[in-house]
Scaffold this motif. Structure first.
Motif, PDB file in Angstrom:
ATOM      1  N   ILE A  33       0.833  -1.198   0.000  1.00 12.19           N
ATOM      2  CA  ILE A  33       0.000   0.000   0.000  1.00 12.19           C
ATOM      3  C   ILE A  33       0.867   1.246   0.000  1.00 12.19           C
ATOM      4  O   ILE A  33       0.606   2.205  -0.723  1.00 12.19           O
ATOM      5  N   VAL A  34       1.952   1.223   0.798  1.00 15.15           N
ATOM      6  CA  VAL A  34       2.845   2.380   0.855  1.00 15.15           C
ATOM      7  C   VAL A  34       3.478   2.624  -0.505  1.00 15.15           C
ATOM      8  O   VAL A  34       3.545   3.750  -0.978  1.00 15.15           O
ATOM      9  N   SER A  35       3.951   1.557  -1.147  1.00 12.27           N
ATOM     10  CA  SER A  35       4.568   1.701  -2.461  1.00 12.27           C
ATOM     11  C   SER A  35       3.583   2.263  -3.465  1.00 12.27           C
ATOM     12  O   SER A  35       3.902   3.150  -4.250  1.00 12.27           O
ATOM     13  N   LYS A  36       2.358   1.727  -3.427  1.00 12.01           N
ATOM     14  CA  LYS A  36       1.321   2.196  -4.343  1.00 12.01           C
ATOM     15  C   LYS A  36       1.019   3.667  -4.090  1.00 12.01           C
ATOM     16  O   LYS A  36       0.832   4.448  -5.022  1.00 12.01           O
ATOM     17  N   SER A  37       1.020   4.048  -2.810  1.00 16.98           N
ATOM     18  CA  SER A  37       0.739   5.426  -2.448  1.00 16.98           C
ATOM     19  C   SER A  37       1.781   6.360  -3.046  1.00 16.98           C
ATOM     20  O   SER A  37       1.465   7.444  -3.533  1.00 16.98           O
ATOM     21  N   LYS A  38       3.065   5.946  -3.018  1.00 14.15           N
ATOM     22  CA  LYS A  38       4.122   6.778  -3.576  1.00 14.15           C
ATOM     23  C   LYS A  38       3.945   6.949  -5.081  1.00 14.15           C
ATOM     24  O   LYS A  38       4.108   8.047  -5.615  1.00 14.15           O
ATOM     25  N   ILE A  39       3.594   5.863  -5.744  1.00 13.43           N
ATOM     26  CA  ILE A  39       3.382   5.933  -7.188  1.00 13.43           C
ATOM     27  C   ILE A  39       2.205   6.855  -7.492  1.00 13.43           C
ATOM     28  O   ILE A  39       2.265   7.694  -8.380  1.00 13.43           O
ATOM     29  N   ASP A  40       1.140   6.735  -6.714  1.00  9.70           N
ATOM     30  CA  ASP A  40      -0.042   7.552  -6.955  1.00  9.70           C
ATOM     31  C   ASP A  40       0.203   9.030  -6.663  1.00  9.70           C
ATOM     32  O   ASP A  40      -0.460   9.882  -7.226  1.00  9.70           O
ATOM     33  N   THR A  41       1.144   9.342  -5.781  1.00  8.42           N
ATOM     34  CA  THR A  41       1.477  10.739  -5.532  1.00  8.42           C
ATOM     35  C   THR A  41       2.041  11.376  -6.789  1.00  8.42           C
ATOM     36  O   THR A  41       1.695  12.505  -7.138  1.00  8.42           O
ATOM     37  N   LEU A  42       2.892  10.650  -7.485  1.00  2.81           N
ATOM     38  CA  LEU A  42       3.436  11.163  -8.740  1.00  2.81           C
ATOM     39  C   LEU A  42       2.318  11.354  -9.765  1.00  2.81           C
ATOM     40  O   LEU A  42       2.272  12.360 -10.473  1.00  2.81           O
ATOM     41  N   LYS A  43       1.433  10.384  -9.816  1.00  9.69           N
ATOM     42  CA  LYS A  43       0.299  10.466 -10.735  1.00  9.69           C
ATOM     43  C   LYS A  43      -0.593  11.655 -10.387  1.00  9.69           C
ATOM     44  O   LYS A  43      -1.019  12.413 -11.268  1.00  9.69           O
ATOM     45  N   THR A  44      -0.857  11.835  -9.092  1.00 10.78           N
ATOM     46  CA  THR A  44      -1.706  12.937  -8.641  1.00 10.78           C
ATOM     47  C   THR A  44      -1.084  14.285  -8.970  1.00 10.78           C
ATOM     48  O   THR A  44      -1.771  15.206  -9.420  1.00 10.78           O
ATOM     49  N   ASN A  45       0.226  14.408  -8.748  1.00  7.30           N
ATOM     50  CA  ASN A  45       0.900  15.668  -9.060  1.00  7.30           C
ATOM     51  C   ASN A  45       0.830  15.995 -10.540  1.00  7.30           C
ATOM     52  O   ASN A  45       0.681  17.162 -10.922  1.00  7.30           O
ATOM     53  N   LYS A  46       0.921  14.972 -11.383  1.00  7.60           N
ATOM     54  CA  LYS A  46       0.824  15.201 -12.829  1.00  7.60           C
ATOM     55  C   LYS A  46      -0.585  15.635 -13.204  1.00  7.60           C
ATOM     56  O   LYS A  46      -0.771  16.549 -14.019  1.00  7.60           O
ATOM     57  N   LYS A  47      -1.585  15.000 -12.614  1.00 11.60           N
ATOM     58  CA  LYS A  47      -2.971  15.397 -12.863  1.00 11.60           C
ATOM     59  C   LYS A  47      -3.199  16.842 -12.405  1.00 11.60           C
ATOM     60  O   LYS A  47      -3.891  17.619 -13.069  1.00 11.60           O
ATOM     61  N   ALA A  48      -2.624  17.190 -11.269  1.00 13.78           N
ATOM     62  CA  ALA A  48      -2.786  18.547 -10.739  1.00 13.78           C
ATOM     63  C   ALA A  48      -2.173  19.578 -11.678  1.00 13.78           C
ATOM     64  O   ALA A  48      -2.724  20.673 -11.862  1.00 13.78           O
ATOM     65  N   GLU A  49      -1.049  19.231 -12.279  1.00 19.86           N
ATOM     66  CA  GLU A  49      -0.410  20.138 -13.239  1.00 19.86           C
ATOM     67  C   GLU A  49      -1.326  20.378 -14.437  1.00 19.86           C
ATOM     68  O   GLU A  49      -1.493  21.513 -14.898  1.00 19.86           O
ATOM     69  N   GLU A  50      -1.941  19.303 -14.928  1.00 17.95           N
ATOM     70  CA  GLU A  50      -2.897  19.427 -16.040  1.00 17.95           C
ATOM     71  C   GLU A  50      -4.125  20.222 -15.602  1.00 17.95           C
ATOM     72  O   GLU A  50      -4.652  21.034 -16.355  1.00 17.95           O
ATOM     73  N   ALA A  51      -4.565  19.957 -14.368  1.00 14.99           N
ATOM     74  CA  ALA A  51      -5.746  20.650 -13.848  1.00 14.99           C
ATOM     75  C   ALA A  51      -5.502  22.153 -13.758  1.00 14.99           C
ATOM     76  O   ALA A  51      -6.383  22.959 -14.091  1.00 14.99           O
TER      77      ALA A  51
END
Length: 214
Positions: A33-51
């Motif tokens: 779960i922790v590893s997945k969370s780290k990966i999703d943080t990168l994904k979230t930051n990229k989405k936020a940049e697009e947003a």
């Protein structure tokens, strides 16, 4: 000798578990779960940049937006208030999705939801939304926000009465490996979560973006 080794290993495992609060340390899902969370943080930051780019182009609020990552298990916090100024998640909450043909208020699709823009599908719709007018809701704290779907994947939101509201069945805390209760397509949060989010939306001078993605 072999039996002694197994006995020693068992004692060592139990001792380690005790030191770790009784949680298993071999084969634990926590690290995954922790590893997945780290990966999703990168994904979230990229989405936020697009947003942010979208918000600037369409005169939306550029202080914050709402990002909902439906690829995450529904028992984990996947509703993010994203601070576009600080470029970080400021708040995170559980959020429910649509049950489809599964049982209402259960968690049958907690880790594999499907999505639709069709009326009566009882499924959530992916895409960008403009948070609309604030009004009365029969659910939760009796407040809702209309959701204007901005893409072909969610442009029936108003027709389908897909709105943002709270639900007393939703938990404040993560419930993994259980999932959040599933409704008929509305993104639902706990009553306490909604009470924190409501002032942000109510006091915003510009439209707020909610982006639901998978």
């Amino acid at each position: 000798m072999k039996s002694f080794f197994y006995f020693f290993f068992s004692v060592l495992t139990l001792a380690c578990q005790k030191e770790n609060g009784g949680k298993p340390i071999f084969g634990s899902t926590d690290s995954a779960i922790v590893s997945k969370s780290k990966i999703d943080t990168l994904k979230t930051n990229k989405k936020a940049e697009e947003a942010l780019g979208f918000c600037k182009a369409h005169n939306f609020n550029t202080d914050f937006c709402i990002l909902i990552d439906m690829s995450l298990h529904s028992g984990l916090k996947r509703f993010f208030i994203y601070d576009l100024k600080k470029n970080e998640i400021s708040k995170e909450y559980l959020v429910g999705h649509g049950c489809g043909t599964s049982s209402w208020s259960e968690d049958s699709t907690k880790d594999n939801p499907t999505f639709s823009n069709e009326d009566n599908s009882h499924l959530s719709s992916l895409g960008k939304y403009k948070i609309g007018a604030r009004g009365y809701s029969n659910w939760g704290v009796h407040v809702k926000y209309l959701m204007h779907g901005l893409e072909e994947t969610n442009n029936n939101a108003l027709k389908r009465i897909i709105v943002f509201h709270s639900w007393e069945k939703m938990s404040d805390d993560e419930v993994f490996p259980k999932g959040s209760p599933e409704g008929w397509g509305c993104p639902t949060v706990s009553n306490n979560a909604f009470k924190e989010i409501d002032p942000l939306l109510k006091n915003s001078k510009k439209p707020v973006l909610m982006w639901i993605y998978n």
